[in-house]
Design a protein around this motif. Structure first.
Motif, PDB file in Angstrom:
ATOM      1  N   ASP A 340       0.809  -1.222   0.000  1.00  0.00           N
ATOM      2  CA  ASP A 340       0.000   0.000   0.000  1.00  0.00           C
ATOM      3  C   ASP A 340       0.837   1.266   0.000  1.00  0.00           C
ATOM      4  N   ALA A 341       2.079   1.176   0.456  1.00  0.00           N
ATOM      5  CA  ALA A 341       2.962   2.333   0.373  1.00  0.00           C
ATOM      6  C   ALA A 341       3.257   2.659  -1.090  1.00  0.00           C
ATOM      7  N   GLU A 342       3.496   1.621  -1.881  1.00  0.00           N
ATOM      8  CA  GLU A 342       3.725   1.833  -3.310  1.00  0.00           C
ATOM      9  C   GLU A 342       2.461   2.353  -3.989  1.00  0.00           C
ATOM     10  N   GLU A 377       3.589  -0.284   4.321  1.00  0.00           N
ATOM     11  CA  GLU A 377       4.604  -1.149   3.721  1.00  0.00           C
ATOM     12  C   GLU A 377       4.405  -2.626   4.077  1.00  0.00           C
ATOM     13  N   ALA A 378       3.538  -2.916   5.051  1.00  0.00           N
ATOM     14  CA  ALA A 378       3.418  -4.278   5.583  1.00  0.00           C
ATOM     15  C   ALA A 378       2.612  -5.207   4.679  1.00  0.00           C
ATOM     16  N   CYS A 409      -4.234  -8.110   5.654  1.00  0.00           N
ATOM     17  CA  CYS A 409      -3.852  -7.654   4.323  1.00  0.00           C
ATOM     18  C   CYS A 409      -3.638  -8.838   3.392  1.00  0.00           C
ATOM     19  N   LEU A 410      -3.422  -8.541   2.130  1.00  0.00           N
ATOM     20  CA  LEU A 410      -3.166  -9.567   1.125  1.00  0.00           C
ATOM     21  C   LEU A 410      -1.673  -9.876   1.136  1.00  0.00           C
ATOM     22  N   VAL A 411      -1.310 -11.070   1.505  1.00  0.00           N
ATOM     23  CA  VAL A 411       0.097 -11.404   1.681  1.00  0.00           C
ATOM     24  C   VAL A 411       0.453 -12.701   0.980  1.00  0.00           C
ATOM     25  N   ASP A 412      -0.102 -12.924  -0.238  1.00  0.00           N
ATOM     26  CA  ASP A 412       0.282 -14.115  -0.982  1.00  0.00           C
ATOM     27  C   ASP A 412       1.656 -13.891  -1.627  1.00  0.00           C
ATOM     28  N   ASP A 413       1.981 -14.667  -2.656  1.00  0.00           N
ATOM     29  CA  ASP A 413       3.321 -14.617  -3.216  1.00  0.00           C
ATOM     30  C   ASP A 413       3.630 -13.322  -3.951  1.00  0.00           C
TER      31      ASP A 413
END
Length: 420
Positions: A340-342, A377-378, A409-413
């Protein structure tokens, strides 16, 4: 606004093996963003200890305060939220979502509600909305149809005929709520407020009878609503893998002013291909503005977008069904940004490109700080969709669809590659 029924072959999903690559070669016309420093984050609230309605009320109150709504407007917004929450919203939010059971597709993490913030490019004026799905006790599509239909009737009864009319819904109800429906969407409810408006809207599923029938369902619905000429226009731009994915119906009692919106998914399309479809619909549409929006939001890529596709939304009114009252393009930020920072950096760059007024930038930043409960950033997912709307008079606005992230949050590959 997520994507329904990811497990079915007629839907798409972010491929977990795809890796995001900003170094991919964009088209010569693509715009590489100059990343600006992200604003400082607000205090985090990582642990949710409460009910669905208490958390939604907390986040929406903070959002309302962040965008500068007055107390009267905020009260209308919160009352609509609590009214539409019903008994199910009094339940405690589980620490972990049971993904083996029926889940909501309103938001990208399956939260049953989502927020959106519309900002005028000219003035920075704001409209705040929420989208919600009335959750059934029995996790089935039939039960979902029943619970969402009951809420619709309750809204009409409570707000009365001067604010809400179901006349047009009754003309098309059978098309979108069949007894043998498919998918994960029955009916969503949206409520929007600003200093000048207060409106309810319904989101229906054109694929409820199968993707192969989505065109026929959309055509028949528009014809029943007196918008046959709108369908004839829309049909001219539907090519390749395009298909109607959402059908939105405004509940205004004024039939001339009540809006119908048809959302079209452009599977595997590039920004340029989408832009030319808008020019077909409206000669005043700007290919450059559409390419510019997609390029900046995609980190310099004009596509084609082969993960979650870009969408178009065409707004029609009975006052003049021969052309759209407005057009919107939507980019799935949650699929193509590393975090989300990007996503925020790209949006900040876009603000520079369009020379957004200071109020626009300030309101956006405050809204993100209000809704987030973790460092940007997480992970990714707070930014769900980003859109650009253009009205007939040329005025443009952007809407930011924000996930409540009740389940993380979405934390897949990793996000899908925007070009391959």
């Amino acid at each position: 606004m997520a994507l329904f029924d990811h497990k079915k072959p007629d839907a798409w999903s972010c491929r977990p093996t795809d890796k995001f690559a900003l170094q991919c070669q964009p088209s010569p016309q693509a715009i590489k963003p100059t990343l600006s420093a992200a604003p400082a984050s607000a205090p985090m609230h990582p642990v949710i200890d409460g009910t669905y309605i208490s958390e939604a009320t907390r986040q929406l109150t903070l959002l309302s305060e962040a965008v500068g709504q007055d107390e009267v407007t905020r009260d209308k917004l919160l009352h609509a939220l609590q009214f539409s929450g019903g008994e199910w919203s009094q339940g405690a939010i589980p620490q972990e979502l049971d993904r083996s059971a029926w889940v909501s597709d309103v938001s990208n993490d399956h939260s049953p509600f989502e927020y959106s913030l519309a900002l005028s490019q000219q003035t920075g004026a704001c409209e705040l909305r929420f989208l919600i799905e009335a959750q059934p006790e029995d996790k089935s599509l039939a039960a979902l149809q029943e619970s969402t239909t009951r809420l619709t009737d309750d809204i009409a009864a409570y707000y009365g005929p001067t604010k809400v009319s179901l006349d047009r819904l009754n003309l098309i109800r059978d098309l979108f709520l069949p007894s043998d429906a498919e998918g994960m969407l029955a009916l969503w409810h949206s409520f929007a407020t600003s200093k000048t408006l207060e409106k309810w809207k319904l989101y229906l599923n054109p694929l409820a009878s199968g993707r192969e029938n989505a065109f026929a369902v959309t055509r028949e619905a528009l014809q029943r609503l007196g918008l046959g000429r709108s369908w004839e226009l829309l049909e001219t731009i539907l090519t390749g893998d395009d298909f109607p994915i959402y059908f939105a119906l405004g509940l205004s009692p004024n039939p001339e002013d009540a809006e119908v919106k048809v959302y079209v998914a452009h599977v595997g399309a590039s920004a340029t291909q989408i832009a030319h479809k808008h020019v077909q619909m409206d000669p005043n549409a700007s290919v450059h503005a559409i390419e510019q929006f997609y390029s900046v939001m995609a980190g310099g890529s004009l596509g084609p977008y082969r993960g979650k596709p870009g969408l178009s939304c065409f707004h029609f009114k009975n006052a003049d069904p021969s052309r759209p009252a407005a057009r919107t393009i939507l980019y799935p930020m949650d699929t193509y940004a590393a975090n989300d920072a990007e996503a925020q950096q790209r949006i900040e760059t876009y603000m520079d490109v369009i020379q957004a007024p200071p109020l626009y930038r300030e309101t956006y930043r405050k809204a993100i700080s209000a809704v987030q409960r973790r460092p940007l950033e997480a992970g990714r997912g707070i930014h769900s969709w980003v859109s650009m709307k253009e009205k007939r008079d040329g005025k443009r606005s952007n809407t930011y669809y924000l996930s409540a992230e009740l389940y993380g949050c979405l934390v897949d590959d990793g996000p899908a590659d925007g070009d391959r």
